[in-house]
Design a protein around this motif. Structure first.
Motif, short mmCIF file in Angstrom:
data_model
loop_
_atom_site.label_atom_id
_atom_site.label_comp_id
_atom_site.label_asym_id
_atom_site.label_seq_id
_atom_site.Cartn_x
_atom_site.Cartn_y
_atom_site.Cartn_z
N PHE A 25 24.55 21.71 -5.68
CA PHE A 25 24.19 20.60 -6.57
C PHE A 25 25.41 19.82 -7.05
O PHE A 25 25.37 19.18 -8.06
CB PHE A 25 23.40 21.13 -7.76
N ASP A 26 26.51 19.84 -6.30
CA ASP A 26 27.71 19.15 -6.74
C ASP A 26 27.95 17.85 -5.96
O ASP A 26 29.06 17.40 -5.85
CB ASP A 26 28.93 20.07 -6.63
N GLY A 27 26.90 17.23 -5.45
CA GLY A 27 27.07 15.95 -4.78
C GLY A 27 27.15 16.04 -3.27
O GLY A 27 27.36 15.05 -2.61
N GLN A 28 27.00 17.23 -2.72
CA GLN A 28 27.04 17.35 -1.26
C GLN A 28 25.86 16.63 -0.63
O GLN A 28 24.76 16.64 -1.15
CB GLN A 28 26.98 18.83 -0.85
N VAL A 29 26.13 16.01 0.50
CA VAL A 29 25.08 15.33 1.26
C VAL A 29 24.93 16.05 2.58
O VAL A 29 25.91 16.29 3.28
CB VAL A 29 25.44 13.84 1.48
N ARG A 30 23.70 16.41 2.91
CA ARG A 30 23.42 17.04 4.21
C ARG A 30 22.83 15.97 5.11
O ARG A 30 21.96 15.20 4.71
CB ARG A 30 22.40 18.18 4.04
N LEU A 31 23.28 15.91 6.35
CA LEU A 31 22.72 14.99 7.34
C LEU A 31 21.77 15.77 8.22
O LEU A 31 22.17 16.76 8.84
CB LEU A 31 23.83 14.35 8.17
N ARG A 32 20.52 15.36 8.30
CA ARG A 32 19.51 16.08 9.06
C ARG A 32 18.53 15.11 9.72
O ARG A 32 18.29 14.02 9.23
CB ARG A 32 18.69 17.01 8.17
N HIS A 33 17.95 15.56 10.83
CA HIS A 33 16.81 14.90 11.45
C HIS A 33 15.61 15.77 11.09
O HIS A 33 15.55 16.93 11.49
CB HIS A 33 16.96 14.84 12.97
N LEU A 34 14.65 15.24 10.32
CA LEU A 34 13.47 16.02 9.94
C LEU A 34 12.49 16.04 11.09
O LEU A 34 12.14 14.99 11.65
CB LEU A 34 12.81 15.44 8.69
N TYR A 35 12.01 17.22 11.44
CA TYR A 35 11.17 17.43 12.62
C TYR A 35 9.88 18.11 12.20
O TYR A 35 9.88 18.99 11.35
CB TYR A 35 11.94 18.32 13.60
N THR A 36 8.80 17.68 12.79
CA THR A 36 7.52 18.32 12.57
C THR A 36 6.87 18.61 13.92
O THR A 36 7.05 17.86 14.88
CB THR A 36 6.58 17.46 11.71
N GLU A 39 0.51 21.92 17.66
CA GLU A 39 0.12 22.05 19.08
C GLU A 39 0.13 20.71 19.82
O GLU A 39 0.41 20.66 21.01
CB GLU A 39 -1.25 22.72 19.17
N GLN A 40 -0.18 19.60 19.13
CA GLN A 40 -0.24 18.30 19.80
C GLN A 40 0.93 17.38 19.46
O GLN A 40 1.26 16.49 20.24
CB GLN A 40 -1.53 17.56 19.41
N THR A 41 1.53 17.53 18.32
CA THR A 41 2.51 16.57 17.82
C THR A 41 3.90 17.19 17.71
O THR A 41 4.05 18.28 17.17
CB THR A 41 2.08 16.07 16.43
N HIS A 42 4.90 16.46 18.18
CA HIS A 42 6.30 16.87 18.08
C HIS A 42 7.10 15.61 17.76
O HIS A 42 7.40 14.82 18.66
CB HIS A 42 6.80 17.49 19.38
N LEU A 43 7.42 15.39 16.47
CA LEU A 43 8.04 14.13 16.08
C LEU A 43 9.18 14.31 15.07
O LEU A 43 9.17 15.25 14.28
CB LEU A 43 6.99 13.21 15.44
N PHE A 44 10.11 13.37 15.10
CA PHE A 44 11.17 13.25 14.11
C PHE A 44 10.80 12.11 13.16
O PHE A 44 10.41 11.03 13.61
CB PHE A 44 12.52 12.94 14.76
N LEU A 45 10.94 12.31 11.86
CA LEU A 45 10.65 11.27 10.89
C LEU A 45 11.76 10.23 10.94
O LEU A 45 12.94 10.57 10.99
CB LEU A 45 10.59 11.89 9.49
N GLU A 46 11.39 8.94 10.95
CA GLU A 46 12.38 7.88 10.94
C GLU A 46 11.99 6.80 9.94
O GLU A 46 10.82 6.55 9.70
CB GLU A 46 12.60 7.29 12.33
N ILE A 47 13.03 6.19 9.34
CA ILE A 47 12.84 5.07 8.40
C ILE A 47 13.38 3.82 9.08
O ILE A 47 14.57 3.75 9.40
CB ILE A 47 13.58 5.32 7.08
N PHE A 62 17.76 5.98 13.44
CA PHE A 62 16.81 5.77 12.35
C PHE A 62 16.19 7.07 11.84
O PHE A 62 15.59 7.10 10.78
CB PHE A 62 15.70 4.80 12.79
N SER A 63 16.35 8.16 12.59
CA SER A 63 15.79 9.44 12.15
C SER A 63 16.82 10.31 11.42
O SER A 63 16.48 11.34 10.89
CB SER A 63 15.19 10.21 13.33
N LEU A 64 18.07 9.87 11.37
CA LEU A 64 19.11 10.63 10.66
C LEU A 64 19.01 10.33 9.18
O LEU A 64 19.10 9.19 8.75
CB LEU A 64 20.51 10.27 11.19
N LEU A 65 18.79 11.39 8.39
CA LEU A 65 18.61 11.23 6.95
C LEU A 65 19.73 11.94 6.19
O LEU A 65 20.19 13.00 6.58
CB LEU A 65 17.27 11.83 6.51
#
Length: 123
Positions: A25-36, A39-47, A62-65
């Protein structure tokens, strides 16, 4: 001793940033691609640039958060490419906002152990 004295004016030591999870909680930023996936869906969230939030089959800029803790158990997410915050309406619709709002853009984070993250697949 003479060797050390010759290097002393040019040598410098910098502390390494603390990467311990106890200091998350000291200001660190994590860079991640959120994935879901199911059985039918395999997607990365993008803004996207226009604020739409959708799923993409592949990782892309656009999926790097950027994920940052705002207080214990609460995070905010921001698109690295668009600088838009991931937000949610009261009806559960996701959108990307240029403005940060605690009410709409804070998410509760629950850390799971590895055993609960994987499901056994029988063949």
């Amino acid at each position: 001793l003479i060797f050390w004295a010759a290097l002393a004016p040019t040598a410098s030591a910098f502390p390494l940033p603390n990467s311990s999870p106890l200091y998350q909680f000291d200001g660190q930023v994590r860079l991640r691609h959120l994935y879901t996936a199911d059985e039918q869906t395999h997607l990365f969230l993008e803004i996207l640039l226009d604020g739409r939030v959708r799923g993409s089959k592949n990782q892309n800029p656009f999926s790097l958060l950027e994920i940052k803790a705002v207080k214990p158990g609460v995070i905010r997410m921001q698109g690295a490419k668009t600088s838009r915050f991931l937000c949610m309406t009261s009806s559960g619709h996701l959108y990307g906002s240029e403005q940060y709002s605690e009410e709409a853009c804070n998410f509760r984070e629950t850390v799971l152990n590895l055993n609960s993250c994987f499901h056994k697949v029988s063949l």
